[in-house]
Every structure is written in structure tokens, then in C-alpha cells.
Scaffold this active site. Structure first.
Site, PDB file in Angstrom:
ATOM      1  N   GLU A   1      70.906  24.003  96.388  1.00  0.00           N
ATOM      2  CA  GLU A   1      69.700  23.324  96.832  1.00  0.00           C
ATOM      3  C   GLU A   1      70.058  22.007  97.515  1.00  0.00           C
ATOM      4  O   GLU A   1      71.012  21.331  97.137  1.00  0.00           O
ATOM      5  CB  GLU A   1      68.756  23.103  95.644  1.00  0.00           C
ATOM      6  CG  GLU A   1      68.168  24.432  95.197  1.00  0.00           C
ATOM      7  CD  GLU A   1      67.238  24.343  94.003  1.00  0.00           C
ATOM      8  OE1 GLU A   1      66.712  25.387  93.610  1.00  0.00           O
ATOM      9  OE2 GLU A   1      67.037  23.244  93.461  1.00  0.00           O
TER      10      GLU A   1
ATOM     11  N   CYS B   1      69.891  14.643 100.302  1.00  0.00           N
ATOM     12  CA  CYS B   1      70.570  14.758  99.020  1.00  0.00           C
ATOM     13  C   CYS B   1      71.273  16.121  99.045  1.00  0.00           C
ATOM     14  O   CYS B   1      70.613  17.155  99.080  1.00  0.00           O
ATOM     15  CB  CYS B   1      69.512  14.689  97.922  1.00  0.00           C
ATOM     16  SG  CYS B   1      70.144  14.930  96.273  1.00  0.00           S
TER      17      CYS B   1
ATOM     18  N   CYS C   1      77.367  23.249  88.156  1.00  0.00           N
ATOM     19  CA  CYS C   1      78.195  22.132  87.696  1.00  0.00           C
ATOM     20  C   CYS C   1      78.734  22.470  86.318  1.00  0.00           C
ATOM     21  O   CYS C   1      78.026  23.044  85.491  1.00  0.00           O
ATOM     22  CB  CYS C   1      77.369  20.848  87.624  1.00  0.00           C
ATOM     23  SG  CYS C   1      78.361  19.403  87.167  1.00  0.00           S
TER      24      CYS C   1
ATOM     25  N   CYS D   1      75.740  18.377  81.393  1.00  0.00           N
ATOM     26  CA  CYS D   1      74.855  17.319  80.890  1.00  0.00           C
ATOM     27  C   CYS D   1      73.549  17.957  80.403  1.00  0.00           C
ATOM     28  O   CYS D   1      72.961  18.796  81.094  1.00  0.00           O
ATOM     29  CB  CYS D   1      74.569  16.294  81.977  1.00  0.00           C
ATOM     30  SG  CYS D   1      76.068  15.502  82.582  1.00  0.00           S
TER      31      CYS D   1
ATOM     32  N   CYS E   1      70.162  17.800  82.488  1.00  0.00           N
ATOM     33  CA  CYS E   1      70.240  18.152  83.914  1.00  0.00           C
ATOM     34  C   CYS E   1      70.113  19.663  84.105  1.00  0.00           C
ATOM     35  O   CYS E   1      70.852  20.446  83.506  1.00  0.00           O
ATOM     36  CB  CYS E   1      71.575  17.654  84.463  1.00  0.00           C
ATOM     37  SG  CYS E   1      71.957  18.231  86.127  1.00  0.00           S
TER      38      CYS E   1
ATOM     39  N   GLY F   1      76.232  19.615  91.350  1.00  0.00           N
ATOM     40  CA  GLY F   1      77.679  19.485  91.293  1.00  0.00           C
ATOM     41  C   GLY F   1      78.181  18.083  91.042  1.00  0.00           C
ATOM     42  O   GLY F   1      77.459  17.101  91.192  1.00  0.00           O
ATOM     43  N   GLU F   2      79.446  18.013  90.631  1.00  0.00           N
ATOM     44  CA  GLU F   2      80.109  16.740  90.363  1.00  0.00           C
ATOM     45  C   GLU F   2      81.116  16.506  91.494  1.00  0.00           C
ATOM     46  O   GLU F   2      82.143  17.195  91.574  1.00  0.00           O
ATOM     47  CB  GLU F   2      80.798  16.799  88.993  1.00  0.00           C
ATOM     48  CG  GLU F   2      81.766  15.675  88.712  1.00  0.00           C
ATOM     49  CD  GLU F   2      81.262  14.273  89.055  1.00  0.00           C
ATOM     50  OE1 GLU F   2      80.099  13.950  88.764  1.00  0.00           O
ATOM     51  OE2 GLU F   2      82.031  13.509  89.640  1.00  0.00           O
TER      52      GLU F   2
ATOM     53  N   SER G   1      77.557  10.049  93.943  1.00  0.00           N
ATOM     54  CA  SER G   1      77.168   9.828  92.551  1.00  0.00           C
ATOM     55  C   SER G   1      78.064  10.681  91.656  1.00  0.00           C
ATOM     56  O   SER G   1      78.229  11.875  91.885  1.00  0.00           O
ATOM     57  CB  SER G   1      75.697  10.228  92.360  1.00  0.00           C
ATOM     58  OG  SER G   1      75.321  10.084  91.008  1.00  0.00           O
TER      59      SER G   1
ATOM     60  N   SER H   1      76.583   7.841  86.949  1.00  0.00           N
ATOM     61  CA  SER H   1      75.587   8.234  85.958  1.00  0.00           C
ATOM     62  C   SER H   1      76.039   7.717  84.606  1.00  0.00           C
ATOM     63  O   SER H   1      77.019   8.202  84.053  1.00  0.00           O
ATOM     64  CB  SER H   1      75.458   9.759  85.924  1.00  0.00           C
ATOM     65  OG  SER H   1      74.990  10.205  87.173  1.00  0.00           O
ATOM     66  N   LEU H   2      75.348   6.700  84.104  1.00  0.00           N
ATOM     67  CA  LEU H   2      75.743   6.114  82.818  1.00  0.00           C
ATOM     68  C   LEU H   2      74.924   6.756  81.695  1.00  0.00           C
ATOM     69  O   LEU H   2      75.473   7.343  80.774  1.00  0.00           O
ATOM     70  CB  LEU H   2      75.547   4.589  82.872  1.00  0.00           C
ATOM     71  CG  LEU H   2      75.956   3.834  81.613  1.00  0.00           C
ATOM     72  CD1 LEU H   2      77.441   3.978  81.324  1.00  0.00           C
ATOM     73  CD2 LEU H   2      75.574   2.352  81.727  1.00  0.00           C
TER      74      LEU H   2
ATOM     75  N   ASN I   1      63.433  13.205  84.263  1.00  0.00           N
ATOM     76  CA  ASN I   1      62.621  14.357  84.669  1.00  0.00           C
ATOM     77  C   ASN I   1      62.827  15.448  83.642  1.00  0.00           C
ATOM     78  O   ASN I   1      63.931  15.981  83.540  1.00  0.00           O
ATOM     79  CB  ASN I   1      63.052  14.858  86.040  1.00  0.00           C
ATOM     80  CG  ASN I   1      62.603  13.909  87.129  1.00  0.00           C
ATOM     81  OD1 ASN I   1      61.420  13.631  87.256  1.00  0.00           O
ATOM     82  ND2 ASN I   1      63.544  13.384  87.875  1.00  0.00           N
TER      83      ASN I   1
ATOM     84  N   CYS J   1      65.545  14.218  90.996  1.00  0.00           N
ATOM     85  CA  CYS J   1      66.862  14.194  90.369  1.00  0.00           C
ATOM     86  C   CYS J   1      66.949  15.103  89.156  1.00  0.00           C
ATOM     87  O   CYS J   1      66.086  15.083  88.300  1.00  0.00           O
ATOM     88  CB  CYS J   1      67.169  12.793  89.877  1.00  0.00           C
ATOM     89  SG  CYS J   1      67.953  11.841  91.120  1.00  0.00           S
TER      90      CYS J   1
HETATM   91  N1  SAH Z   1      77.127  15.007  89.221  1.00  0.00           N
HETATM   92  C1  SAH Z   1      76.768  13.774  89.793  1.00  0.00           C
HETATM   93  C2  SAH Z   1      75.785  13.881  90.931  1.00  0.00           C
HETATM   94  C3  SAH Z   1      74.680  14.880  90.832  1.00  0.00           C
HETATM   95  S1  SAH Z   1      73.437  14.525  89.650  1.00  0.00           S
HETATM   96  C4  SAH Z   1      76.257  12.835  88.737  1.00  0.00           C
HETATM   97  O1  SAH Z   1      76.013  13.261  87.630  1.00  0.00           O
HETATM   98  O2  SAH Z   1      76.128  11.645  89.030  1.00  0.00           O
HETATM   99  C5  SAH Z   1      72.453  13.345  90.524  1.00  0.00           C
HETATM  100  C6  SAH Z   1      71.761  12.325  89.631  1.00  0.00           C
HETATM  101  O3  SAH Z   1      70.655  12.898  88.919  1.00  0.00           O
HETATM  102  C7  SAH Z   1      72.677  11.753  88.570  1.00  0.00           C
HETATM  103  O4  SAH Z   1      72.505  10.354  88.466  1.00  0.00           O
HETATM  104  C8  SAH Z   1      72.177  12.456  87.340  1.00  0.00           C
HETATM  105  O5  SAH Z   1      72.571  11.808  86.186  1.00  0.00           O
HETATM  106  C9  SAH Z   1      70.700  12.475  87.585  1.00  0.00           C
HETATM  107  N2  SAH Z   1      69.947  13.376  86.738  1.00  0.00           N
HETATM  108  C10 SAH Z   1      70.325  14.576  86.289  1.00  0.00           C
HETATM  109  N3  SAH Z   1      69.344  15.127  85.534  1.00  0.00           N
HETATM  110  C11 SAH Z   1      68.318  14.251  85.533  1.00  0.00           C
HETATM  111  C12 SAH Z   1      67.022  14.264  84.947  1.00  0.00           C
HETATM  112  N4  SAH Z   1      66.584  15.307  84.236  1.00  0.00           N
HETATM  113  N5  SAH Z   1      66.228  13.191  85.149  1.00  0.00           N
HETATM  114  C13 SAH Z   1      66.651  12.149  85.911  1.00  0.00           C
HETATM  115  N6  SAH Z   1      67.848  12.084  86.486  1.00  0.00           N
HETATM  116  C14 SAH Z   1      68.683  13.126  86.303  1.00  0.00           C
HETATM  117 FE1  SF4 Z   2      76.723  17.849  86.657  1.00  0.00          FE
HETATM  118 FE2  SF4 Z   2      75.721  15.479  87.419  1.00  0.00          FE
HETATM  119 FE3  SF4 Z   2      74.142  17.372  86.331  1.00  0.00          FE
HETATM  120 FE4  SF4 Z   2      75.911  16.117  84.805  1.00  0.00          FE
HETATM  121  S1  SF4 Z   2      74.142  15.173  85.850  1.00  0.00           S
HETATM  122  S2  SF4 Z   2      75.544  18.330  84.844  1.00  0.00           S
HETATM  123  S3  SF4 Z   2      77.588  15.833  86.204  1.00  0.00           S
HETATM  124  S4  SF4 Z   2      75.200  17.516  88.280  1.00  0.00           S
END
Ligand code: SAH
Ligand code: SF4
Length: 343
Positions: A93, A106, A113, A117, A120, A160-161, A192, A215-216, A291, A334
Site C-alpha cells: 500500500e 508515504c 514487516c 509491533c 501496527c 516495512g522497516e 522512519s 518510532s519510540l 490508530n 499510520c
Molecule cells: N517501520 C518503520 C516505518 C513504517 S511504520 C517504523 O516503524 O518507524 C510508520 C509509522 O507508523 C511509525 O512511526 C509507526 O510506529 C507508526 N504506527 C504504526 N502503527 C500505528 C498505529 N496503530 N497508530 C499510530 N501510529 C502507528
Molecule cells: Fe514494522 Fe514499523 Fe509496523 Fe513496527 S511499526 S511492525 S517496524 S512497519
């Protein structure tokens, strides 16, 4: 079976080297890159300023990995989400976000991935494969085409990462940055990452002024380990040190992404840890009400908690913003991106 090399899997230097080995003059590589990523050519035949014999030679050695939009959704706020399919049937996507003069794409760096997480949608759906650099650039070209305008900004925040697919991602960023490609300014290109330390170190050493987001999501080790199992081995102390080193080396301010989930990472203790982490380093905290994704059992923090986090961070001298979410009605916000496997 097509055994030709996908030219989309090569970086600019690799294309130049391969062409050099074929005895071609240097400018040929630039010409082909302009066709591939400036004009989005899908075959060598259309490269009208190459001699016929060269077009044939290149077609015999290389294929041009394709990408097509197979589904498209438009949000009430103008955000568009695309399902982009590659030659092997794998889909990812991609999102286009228009905002005044800006058009941000984006894009995805992997199909799925492996980091897992819990909050996500991509992470919950698992990993399919790495994308090539060409497949990343083509996502940007498809969105530019659909909007009929120039892309001003890109963020590697789709599926993806990026640092788990570092070389292909860097090759793509360079094509996107190049005047032979979409010509997007390096500062308008953001990566990111979930915080892979080796990737952060490499990224800090790249000569371009690319922008970094990490992503912290929690500055408490046990919470972060639970939310982000793929980086369980990364101590927060090491992550902070790598970020400080990044800023010292580049002079740039990384963004810390923090998706707030009620009762999970929005407690007073979590806030205290976040302030301690972000204070005294060059950073910008971006608070995102999480989200909710299916089956994750997470709920958005209430508005008062989001405000408390913002105000407390600002009072502590930490640059902070609250992200306005877009495209939520089409699951384009996101963390909501999830490829659909087609039969
Ligand atoms: N893998 C990378 C980039 C893709 S994720 C990363 O993790 O940074 C893109 C962004 O969306 C990241 O900051 C991720 O932490 C955030 N994200 C993922 N799931 C989310 C959610 N359910 N609500 C808000 N942000 C989210
Ligand atoms: Fe992968 Fe980023 Fe989603 Fe974590 S937040 S599962 S690193 S895409």
C-alpha cells in the site's frame, strides 16, 4: 522463466558499473536512469535516444520490474490510498497526501514487516519480502501520475522497516533525490525506523541531508519491548546514544514518533520516562493518538492525556507536536496499511 536481472534492483552506482563493464560510455547510465525514474519508462524500446542496438542489448540482459495500481481509495480529506502490485503478484500500500502546495507520498519499503509491533496492522500481518529500490521509486511515480502533479515530499512510513532493507532503501532515496528522477530535496525525504542501531549509524554517515524519524512509542524498556518485539534487543540507552551521535554528526533533529494508547504508554510514569529520554537532546516529539487496529486491544488516549503529554514536554523544553491524522476513513493513516494477498 525470465532470468534477466531486474534493473530496478540496482543502485545508480551498480547500473554505472554494469554499463562500464559492457564498455558503454558513462553518460548512458544517466540516460537510462532518467528514462526509468524521471519518465517512468516500462521498457527499453521506448528509450528513444538510445541506439537501437543498445536497446536490444539492454532488453536481452535486463527486465524492468513493473508496478501498477490495482485499487485506489479516496478519503474525504483528499488523501488517496493505492494498492500497488509488482510483477510477482506481491502488493503493497502507498498513500498520497495533498496539502496545499505539497504532495507527500508515504511509500512502502517491504511487503509486510517482520518486526511484529503489536499496535501496527502491517506488523500483525507478517513479512512477505523486501522491495527493490525500483519498486519504491515507482510507488512515488504512480502517485505523481495519479495526482497529475509533482511530489514534493516522501516518507518511508508505509509498510516495512526501511533499515531492515537498507541498501535498496538508500538506492531508492538517491533516485528520488536525483535530478534524473523525481528531484525531491533531501530534507523533504524522511525515513522512519523502529530504531535498528546499525542502520542509524549508517544513516548518520550518509552525505545527504535526509530526515530521520524514529518510532519510540515508550521510553520504558519493558513497555517498549512488549509493544515492539522486533527491537527487544535494543536498550533504550543505546538508542538514545545513537540518536545523540546522529545529531552531533549531522546537526539535524530527529523526530520521535509516539503513538498514544490509553493505559499502555500514556500513564504518568510513561510521561516521566519520555521527558527524561527526550530532554537535553536534539529531538522533536510527534504525538499520535494511536490508530486502533483489529485485535490489538489498544484504544486511543483521551484528548486530555494527549494535551498533558504535549504541555509537559513543552514545559520541559522538548519540541513537541500532535499529529493530525489523515485518511482514517480509508484506513490510510499510520499503522493501518496492510497488504491484501490476492489469490
Ligand atoms: N517501520 C518503520 C516505518 C513504517 S511504520 C517504523 O516503524 O518507524 C510508520 C509509522 O507508523 C511509525 O512511526 C509507526 O510506529 C507508526 N504506527 C504504526 N502503527 C500505528 C498505529 N496503530 N497508530 C499510530 N501510529 C502507528
Ligand atoms: Fe514494522 Fe514499523 Fe509496523 Fe513496527 S511499526 S511492525 S517496524 S512497519
Amino acid at each position: 522463466m525470465d532470468t534477466r536481472c531486474d534493473i530496478g534492483s540496482l543502485s545508480r552506482e551498480q547500473i554505472a558499473e554494469a554499463f562500464g563493464a559492457l564498455g558503454l560510455p558513462r553518460f548512458r547510465a544517466g540516460q537510462v536512469v532518467r528514462w526509468l525514474y524521471g519518465r517512468g519508462a516500462t521498457d527499453f524500446d521506448s528509450m528513444s535516444d538510445l541506439p537501437e542496438s543498445l536497446r536490444q542489448e539492454l532488453s536481452a540482459r535486463y527486465r524492468i520490474g513493473g508496478a501498477e495500481v490495482t485499487a485506489r481509495q479516496v478519503s474525504a480529506d483528499g488523501t488517496r490510498k493505492y494498492l500497488v502490485r509488482f510483477d510477482d503478484g506481491t502488493s503493497v500500500e502507498t498513500v498520497g497526501l495533498p496539502d496545499g502546495d505539497r504532495l507527500t507520498v508515504c511509500f512502502s519499503t517491504q511487503a509486510g514487516c517482520a518486526m511484529g509491533c503489536t499496535f501496527c496492522a502491517t506488523g500483525r500481518a507478517g513479512f512477505t519480502r523486501d522491495l527493490t529500490g525500483g519498486e519504491m521509486v515507482r510507488q512515488v511515480l504512480l502517485v505523481a501520475d495519479d495526482f497529475g502533479r509533482r511530489v514534493s515530499n516522501v516518507v518511508a512510513m508505509g509498510q516495512g522497516e526501511p533499515f531492515a532493507n537498507y541498501d535498496a532503501t538508500l538506492a531508492a532515496l538517491r533516485f528520488m533525490n536525483s535530478e534524473d528522477g523525481p528531484g525531491i530535496g533531501a530534507r523533504h525525504i524522511t525515513v522512519s525506523t523502529c530504531g535498528i542501531i546499525a542502520g542509524l549509524r549508517r544513516f548518520a554517515a550518509e552525505p545527504e541531508q535526509f530526515t530521520l524519524a524514529v518510532s519510540l512509542h515508550s521510553a520504558v524498556q519493558a513497555t517498549r519491548d512488549r509493544l515492539m518485539p522486533g527491537v527487544r534487543g535494543v536498550p533504550l540507552k543505546a538508542l538514545r546514544e545513537a540518536l545523540v551521535a546522529y545529531s552531533e554528526h549531522t546537526g539535524r533533529r530527529p523526530t520521535l514518533e509516539y503513538a498514544l494508547a490509553a493505559g499502555v504508554n500514556d500513564t504518568d510514569a510513561e510521561l516521566g520516562a519520555l521527558v527524561a529520554f527526550a530532554r537535553g537532546m536534539l529531538a522533536h516529539v510527534n504525538l499520535i493518538p494511536v490508530n486502533p487496529v483489529a485485535d490489538a486491544g489498544l484504544e486511543r488516549s483521551v484528548a486530555a492525556r494527549v494535551s498533558l503529554f504535549r504541555d509537559t514536554l513543552l514545559q520541559a523544553g522538548v519540541e513537541t507536536s500532535v499529529r493530525v491524522e489523515r485518511g482514517t476513513d480509508i484506513d490510510a493513516a499510520c499503522g493501518q496499511l496492510r497488504q491484501r494477498h490476492e489469490a
